[in-house]
Design an enzyme around this catalytic site. Structure first.
Site: not given
Length: 647
Positions: A2-3
């Site tokens: 993810c970020g």
């Protein structure tokens, strides 16, 4: 995968939510499957998460909130990456009375923290970067995995504390400064960064194996940096003294366990496959562990001197893998693709291998895969690079009086001017810190020698008497070098610099996640690493054969041609090796090294740079032209990077 991003600020206002939306937009490629926000105005906290769903596809929304019924309601969490062996840990935590909101692996970090305090990091296995907020203690804890596989950046200033998986996400907030650091520009021109440094002043990379504990003190924030893990080699003579057979069996067991864990996902998992021992070993083991045929992705270059696809194909056929070969042409590595790789990497690169890997990740996603297992880390841990052997042969008494070093250089002549220096040079800072100047940094010192005369007087004035090579040497922890064998010293110094700053950046996460692809480097499991660090040097490199113990451990997995083959550096053909590539780099020179760009950035003396480019175009010296290819790649990217990231 993810970020993550966020801010903790006493200046939280009505504009904060709009700013966080822009920060999330900049990380869309890291998490196209969803986004989540925590807006806590009372605490001045915003946490951002963009999601690539791999595990717990329908129940992994973040930020994750703790629960009243198990006493964790004061905790909030966002995670980028994977925690392995999480099912066993969830089971144990449940018996301790903890409840879970999701089926994802991420939530274990929160519960482990509640149980163990800051020692919780020692219970986490995988590649990760995360932020954990403890409202009771008014503390924010950000953590990065042991090798820096996942990126994490931060800034502390008058407007608060900011963090993000990528710099571009942080720059989307107006309170984060965007002043470029001249020292960092020089480092990027020579390739090697100081650990923790980024291109921007006051924006730092959290170092691998470190955490930050950020505590609120009125309207200010106190930041404590804490190292929780390092690649600690034993003192010379204190390595594990075991029979060869035990070393071999230990490596087998550790790698099988690591790969088994990395095959865990709620989506199909593929493998990257080059012609090297590392990726072939991973494919061989994955094919045995997984019930269905493994998908294997291979890059093929249109230059036989650099192409390994034929060996990869032999491996794929041997294990019955479903191989997919992406043929990359010279012209594919420049133009818009080059610029995109710079944008996603947020730094310069000496070779267009990163562009090739970005094109491969795009292809992998197009055919329906989100996760690949990769071979990075084996060379770092088991002594695989030619540069490591060069120092072993030069400084270990068992080899110093033999011709092993010269023979190795002759076999690797194609890499002269890039990863191998064409002449021996030294630097007093490295002589002081390590007792010698490692071969891996000598090519970049030679790049620096050629860069310095091209710099403008204005830029040199900004640098003053700054010595980038000394800065790199003095960044290394002497306590991890003193009393160690020469091979351990060079491996440690590379792990702390080039592994995180190059291999795992523009050769790994950044170009994979450019296309929302999660890469899992199985050799960098810390259980594998801690085993490898204790293996004696003569078992890692035996009779001049690099990664001997890995070869023997994988002997029955590999084709004979690969088992007997010397390490071949995986890189894209340099620009001067092909007329079409030369034409393509000329277009980038025209765009990014124009008189206007040179004047605007003020890094180069235009006349000297133009003369160097003309000399490069007329020369037929492979080593020198390879070095000038490197300088041109860096110069183009250094001019482009600000416009691309901020645009």
């Amino acid at each position: 995968m993810c970020g993550i991003a966020g801010l903790w600020s006493p200046h939280y206002d009505e504009q904060t939510q709009a700013h966080t939306e822009k920060m999330a937009d900049r990380m869309y490629h890291r998490g196209p499957d969803g986004r989540g926000f925590l807006h806590d105005r009372e605490n001045g906290l915003a946490m951002i998460h963009t999601r690539l769903s791999i595990i717990g596809l329908d129940s992994g929304t973040q930020p994750i909130h703790g629960r009243e019924d198990d006493g964790t309601a004061h905790l909030k969490l966002t995670v980028n990456g994977e925690f392995y062996d999480f099912k066993r840990i969830r089971g144990l935590l449940r018996t301790d009375g903890y409840w879970f909101n999701t089926r994802s692996d991420s939530e274990i970090a929160m519960k482990l923290y509640d149980k163990h305090g800051l020692d919780f990091v020692h219970h986490l296995r995988g590649e990760f970067a995360f932020a954990l907020f403890d409202e009771k203690k008014q503390q924010l804890i950000i953590v990065r995995d042991r090798f820096g596989i996942r990126p994490l950046y931060y800034h502390k200033g008058e407007k608060g504390f900011f963090w993000g998986s990528e710099i571009k996400a942080m720059l989307a907030h107006p309170d984060v400064p965007r002043n470029v650091c001249p020292k960092a520009q020089l480092h990027q021109l020579m390739q090697v960064m100081v650990p923790g440094m980024t291109l921007f002043e006051d924006i730092h990379a959290l170092k691998p194996g470190h955490m930050l504990i950020v505590s609120r003190k009125g309207d200010d924030y106190e930041v404590e940096e804490r190292r929780y893990w390092d690649a600690e080699f034993p003192l010379e003579g204190q390595h594990d003294d075991l029979p060869d057979e035990e070393h071999i069996e230990n490596v087998r067991r550790a790698l099988v366990e690591s790969i088994t864990l990395r095959l865990e996902a709620d989506v199909p998992v593929a493998c990257y496959l080059s012609g090297g021992i590392d990726s072939c070993s991973i494919l061989g083991m994955a094919a045995a562990i997984q019930q269905s045929p493994v998908k294997a992705f291979t890059i093929s270059f249109d230059d036989d001197r650099y192409d390994e696809a034929h060996i990869a194909t032999e491996m794929a056929e041997m294990v019955g893998a479903d191989q997919d070969i992406l043929k990359i042409k010279a012209v594919d590595l420049y133009g818009e693709n080059f610029e995109k790789a710079v944008y996603y990497s947020e730094r310069t690169f000496y070779n267009t291998l990163g562009v090739a890997k970005m094109l491969m990740s795009e292809h992998v996603r197009k055919v329906g895969y989100k996760v690949v297992i990769t071979g990075e880390g084996s060379d770092e841990l088991f002594g695989g690079y030619a540069q490591f052997k060069a120092d072993y042969f030069l400084h270990d008494p068992a080899y110093s009086e033999t011709a092993a070093g010269e023979d190795m250089k002759k076999r690797n002549a194609i890499f002269s001017g890039s990863v191998l220096a064409e002449k021996q040079i030294s630097h007093p800072a490295f002589e002081e810190v390590m007792g010698f100047t490692p071969s891996w940094i000598q090519p970049w010192m030679l790049v620096l020698e050629r860069v310095k005369p091209l710099l403008s007087e204005e830029f040199k004035a900004k640098l003053g008497d700054y010595d980038p090579v000394a800065a790199i040497a003095y960044s290394l922890d002497r306590s991890m070098l003193d009393g160690r064998h020469v091979l351990d010293k060079v491996q440690y110094s590379w792990i702390k610099t080039m592994l995180e700053g190059q291999i795992l950046n523009w050769g790994g996460d950044r170009v994979d996640m450019a296309n929302s692809l999660e890469s899992r480097p199985a050799f960098l499991d810390h259980h594998v690493a801690e085993l490898a660090l204790r293996i004696p040097p003569h078992v890692r490199i035996r009779d001049g054969i690099e990664k001997w113990v890995v070869r023997e451990a994988m002997k029955h997995v590999l084709p004979e041609v690969l088992y007997k083959r010397e390490k071949f550096a995986f890189m894209a053909p340099p620009a001067h090796t092909d007329k079409e590539k030369t034409a393509e780099i000329d277009k980038l020179i025209e765009k990014w090294l124009s008189s206007k760009e040179i004047a605007e950035h003020g890094i180069f003396d235009e006349a000297k740079l133009r003369a160097s480019i003309e000399d490069y175009r007329k020369s037929d010296d492979h080593a020198q032209n390879t070095r000038k290819d490197i300088i041109l790649n860096h110069a183009i990217a250094l001019h482009a990077i600000e416009d691309l990231i901020e645009g």
